[in-house]
Design a protein around this motif. Structure first.
Motif, PDB file in Angstrom:
ATOM      1  N   GLU A  21     -31.328 -18.984  62.536  1.00 30.23           N
ATOM      2  CA  GLU A  21     -32.589 -18.266  63.262  1.00 30.23           C
ATOM      3  C   GLU A  21     -32.051 -19.260  64.588  1.00 30.23           C
ATOM      4  N   THR A  35     -55.531 -13.821  62.697  1.00 25.47           N
ATOM      5  CA  THR A  35     -56.589 -13.632  62.400  1.00 25.47           C
ATOM      6  C   THR A  35     -56.527 -13.674  60.555  1.00 25.47           C
ATOM      7  N   ASP A 295     -41.530  -7.660  62.374  1.00 21.75           N
ATOM      8  CA  ASP A 295     -41.794  -6.943  62.653  1.00 21.75           C
ATOM      9  C   ASP A 295     -40.431  -5.775  63.308  1.00 21.75           C
ATOM     10  N   VAL A 308     -48.589 -10.350  60.788  1.00 19.86           N
ATOM     11  CA  VAL A 308     -47.823 -11.415  58.918  1.00 19.86           C
ATOM     12  C   VAL A 308     -47.952 -10.746  57.941  1.00 19.86           C
TER      13      VAL A 308
HETATM   14  C1  FAD Z   1     -51.038 -10.831  71.004  1.00 20.41           C
HETATM   15  C2  FAD Z   1     -50.413 -10.823  69.073  1.00 20.41           C
HETATM   16  C3  FAD Z   1     -51.468 -11.913  68.792  1.00 20.41           C
HETATM   17  C4  FAD Z   1     -51.320 -11.006  67.439  1.00 20.41           C
HETATM   18  N1  FAD Z   1     -52.014 -11.646  66.129  1.00 20.41           N
HETATM   19  C5  FAD Z   1     -52.448 -11.883  65.426  1.00 20.41           C
HETATM   20  C6  FAD Z   1     -53.144 -11.914  64.147  1.00 20.41           C
HETATM   21  O1  FAD Z   1     -54.027 -12.523  64.339  1.00 20.41           O
HETATM   22  N2  FAD Z   1     -52.449 -12.084  63.317  1.00 20.41           N
HETATM   23  C7  FAD Z   1     -51.005 -11.454  62.479  1.00 20.41           C
HETATM   24  O2  FAD Z   1     -50.797 -11.465  61.521  1.00 20.41           O
HETATM   25  N3  FAD Z   1     -50.077 -11.474  63.585  1.00 20.41           N
HETATM   26  C8  FAD Z   1     -50.198 -11.341  65.022  1.00 20.41           C
HETATM   27  N4  FAD Z   1     -50.174 -11.129  65.749  1.00 20.41           N
HETATM   28  C9  FAD Z   1     -48.272 -10.289  65.548  1.00 20.41           C
HETATM   29  C10 FAD Z   1     -47.290 -11.375  64.711  1.00 20.41           C
HETATM   30  O3  FAD Z   1     -47.388 -12.423  65.596  1.00 20.41           O
HETATM   31  C11 FAD Z   1     -45.790 -10.716  64.476  1.00 20.41           C
HETATM   32  O4  FAD Z   1     -45.962  -9.691  63.603  1.00 20.41           O
HETATM   33  C12 FAD Z   1     -44.828 -11.655  63.641  1.00 20.41           C
HETATM   34  O5  FAD Z   1     -45.030 -12.792  64.147  1.00 20.41           O
HETATM   35  C13 FAD Z   1     -43.825 -11.578  63.552  1.00 20.41           C
HETATM   36  O6  FAD Z   1     -42.951 -12.218  62.832  1.00 20.41           O
HETATM   37  P1  FAD Z   1     -41.174 -11.789  62.573  1.00 20.41           P
HETATM   38  O7  FAD Z   1     -40.925 -12.544  61.696  1.00 20.41           O
HETATM   39  O8  FAD Z   1     -40.980 -10.348  61.842  1.00 20.41           O
HETATM   40  O9  FAD Z   1     -40.434 -11.933  64.295  1.00 20.41           O
HETATM   41  P2  FAD Z   1     -40.734 -12.856  65.097  1.00 20.41           P
HETATM   42  O10 FAD Z   1     -42.425 -13.495  64.942  1.00 20.41           O
HETATM   43  O11 FAD Z   1     -40.623 -12.606  66.081  1.00 20.41           O
HETATM   44  O12 FAD Z   1     -39.492 -13.746  64.517  1.00 20.41           O
HETATM   45  C14 FAD Z   1     -38.357 -13.068  64.219  1.00 20.41           C
HETATM   46  C15 FAD Z   1     -37.463 -13.765  64.444  1.00 20.41           C
HETATM   47  O13 FAD Z   1     -35.575 -14.345  64.699  1.00 20.41           O
HETATM   48  C16 FAD Z   1     -35.378 -14.739  65.373  1.00 20.41           C
HETATM   49  N5  FAD Z   1     -34.523 -14.315  66.096  1.00 20.41           N
HETATM   50  C17 FAD Z   1     -34.403 -12.896  66.956  1.00 20.41           C
HETATM   51  N6  FAD Z   1     -33.444 -13.400  67.281  1.00 20.41           N
HETATM   52  C18 FAD Z   1     -31.868 -13.556  66.586  1.00 20.41           C
HETATM   53  C19 FAD Z   1     -30.947 -13.608  66.349  1.00 20.41           C
HETATM   54  N7  FAD Z   1     -30.395 -12.628  66.927  1.00 20.41           N
HETATM   55  N8  FAD Z   1     -30.583 -14.166  65.741  1.00 20.41           N
HETATM   56  C20 FAD Z   1     -30.660 -14.856  64.579  1.00 20.41           C
HETATM   57  N9  FAD Z   1     -32.381 -14.544  64.915  1.00 20.41           N
HETATM   58  C21 FAD Z   1     -32.969 -14.240  66.294  1.00 20.41           C
HETATM   59  C22 FAD Z   1     -36.379 -15.085  66.153  1.00 20.41           C
HETATM   60  O14 FAD Z   1     -35.742 -16.720  66.950  1.00 20.41           O
HETATM   61  C23 FAD Z   1     -38.169 -15.174  65.827  1.00 20.41           C
HETATM   62  O15 FAD Z   1     -38.016 -16.798  64.600  1.00 20.41           O
HETATM   63  C24 FAD Z   1     -49.843 -10.636  66.976  1.00 20.41           C
HETATM   64  C25 FAD Z   1     -48.636 -10.284  68.056  1.00 20.41           C
HETATM   65  C26 FAD Z   1     -49.337 -10.541  69.325  1.00 20.41           C
HETATM   66  C27 FAD Z   1     -47.695  -9.983  70.080  1.00 20.41           C
END
Ligand code: FAD
Length: 393
Positions: A21, A35, A295, A308
């Protein structure tokens, strides 16, 4: 979240997994309300994280008008959780010795049978495979698919989560227990209760998740991304640096159009912040021994609240494919074949729900959907409802 899910699922099928991380400190307090959906609960259970003390259950959704009168309602039991709670549950599945803070992915080399991953801080790791769970601006993806770029939707949201204890009695009685919509033209205000600091679920210690969707073109967004010190950011501004004049203007505009209960919420958010909304789906989520989850592979507008759940589904599918194939490359091909179309489907569904805001309506179907969603009853039936993917099966 997707990285933690992936580690949890892969460890359950016997893989050695390390999570790297970028942040040097434990991630807390990011985002706010989430949600939940049946798919998320299933992924939490199957990954070993579990669903204990997950959040707050509401029994119905309501729509209110400017005077705060209830103009529509739907019974719908739904658990609302928070980013913090999910992160904590998933984080506990990982042995601390295999979770490495302060490691920023820099680049990956592939030789056909594995990868060498270089981190900006100097560490180099050899592995069978790297999984990029590094979010919508994924650095891993930038190396293997630099042309795949998120597209700005034409709108953004203001967000925050006031403490239950700070809200007026009328706000607590009228909106706090419910999933609430207020729908002025080309805007959406949505609220629902979530746990308080440190997952406090006690009455009086919770928070209310506040989201305000507003239309703003790319030029408006660029101006909003100039921070308090005059620095221009590319995509969004860290909350403490958001310009005070922008926040004051937003507050004034809210007071002019919102019902008293939502005005009360906003007044009690010390530091509102904004998030631009994007569409994104990579044409492939596997590139040799590089796989993308969450994402990084596809990200949808948040109207379904499914991000999520999608991350958990990706991680589970990756582990299922690796368990089902002796050959890693065949497993990755199977993972790509199953999950890339699902990510794209979810992204398109988010676009469909986003037509409510009337931006960039291109096709007859867009216009038909826009028209349908002008009714608050339809919004309650479509926004963040469970099992929406079933319609596509
Ligand atoms: C306004 C809003 C409302 C939302 N509401 C919901 C909801 O109600 N329910 C739901 O399920 N989802 C919701 N989402 C979506 C949800 O937040 C994301 O889909 C989810 O967080 C994606 O998770 P992820 O781990 O793929 O990416 P992220 O949460 O973006 O995590 C990526 C991680 O990678 C790390 N990282 C980045 N670059 C590097 C690097 N070069 N080296 C090492 N680490 C790195 C970051 O620090 C971070 O910890 C919402 C999103 C938004 C914007």
């Amino acid at each position: 979240m997707s990285g933690l899910f992936t580690a949890a699922f892969l460890r359950r099928i016997g893989w050695d997994v390390d999570v790297f991380e970028r942040s040097p400190v434990e991630l807390v307090g990011r985002g706010a309300g989430i949600t939940t959906h049946p798919e998320l609960l299933e992924a939490l259970e199957n990954s070993g994280a579990g669903t204990r003390d997950l959040g707050i259950e509401v029994e119905k959704r309501i729509t209110i008008d400017r005077q705060g009168r209830v103009i529509g309602e739907r019974p719908l039991r739904q658990i609302l959780t928070s980013w913090d709670r999910l992160q904590r549950l998933l984080r506990e599945t990982i042995d601390p010795a295999h979770y490495h803070l302060g490691h920023t992915f820099a680049r990956v080399e592939q030789d056909g049978s594995g990868v060498r991953v270089h981190f900006a801080e100097g560490r180099v790791e050899r592995a069978d495979l790297i999984v990029g769970g590094d979010g919508i601006r994924s650095g891993v993806r930038a190396q293997v698919a630099p042309d795949a770029q998120p597209i700005y939707s034409g709108y953004y949201i203001w967000r925050g989560a006031p403490n239950e204890a700070d809200l007026a009695p009328a706000t607590l009685a009228s909106i706090f227990p419910y999933f609430v919509f207020f729908l002025p033209e080309r805007q959406q205000v949505i609220g629902y209760p979530i746990s308080g600091f440190d997952n406090d679920l006690r009455v009086g210690h919770r928070r209310y998740n506040f989201i305000w969707y507003r239309v703003g073109d790319a030029r408006t967004l660029k101006d909003m991304c100039v921070d308090e010190t005059g620095h221009q950011h590319d995509y969004s501004v860290p909350p403490p640096l958001i310009r005070r004049d922008l926040i004051a203007q937003m507050r004034a505009e809210a007071e002019a159009i919102m019902p008293a209960a939502f005005v009360d919420c906003l007044r009690n958010i010390a530091r509102p912040f904004f998030t631009p909304i994007y569409d994104f789906s990579a044409p492939a989520i596997v590139f040799g021994r590089v796989a993308l989850v969450g994402d990084a592979g596809s990200s949808s507008r948040p109207h379904m609240g499914f991000g999520v759940a999608k991350a958990g589904g990706d991680a589970q599918a990756l582990a299922d494919a690796l368990a089902a194939h002796d050959d890693i490359d065949a497993a990755l091909a199977a993972y790509n074949a199953v999950r890339q179309p699902i990510g794209e489907r979810i992204m398109l569904h988010g676009r469909k729900l986003g037509t409510h805001l009337g931006v960039d309506l291109k096709t007859d179907e867009d216009r038909r959907m826009w028209k349908l969603l002008q009714g608050h009853e339809a919004m309650m039936d479509w926004i963040a409802v469970p099992n929406f993917l079933a319609a596509y099966r």
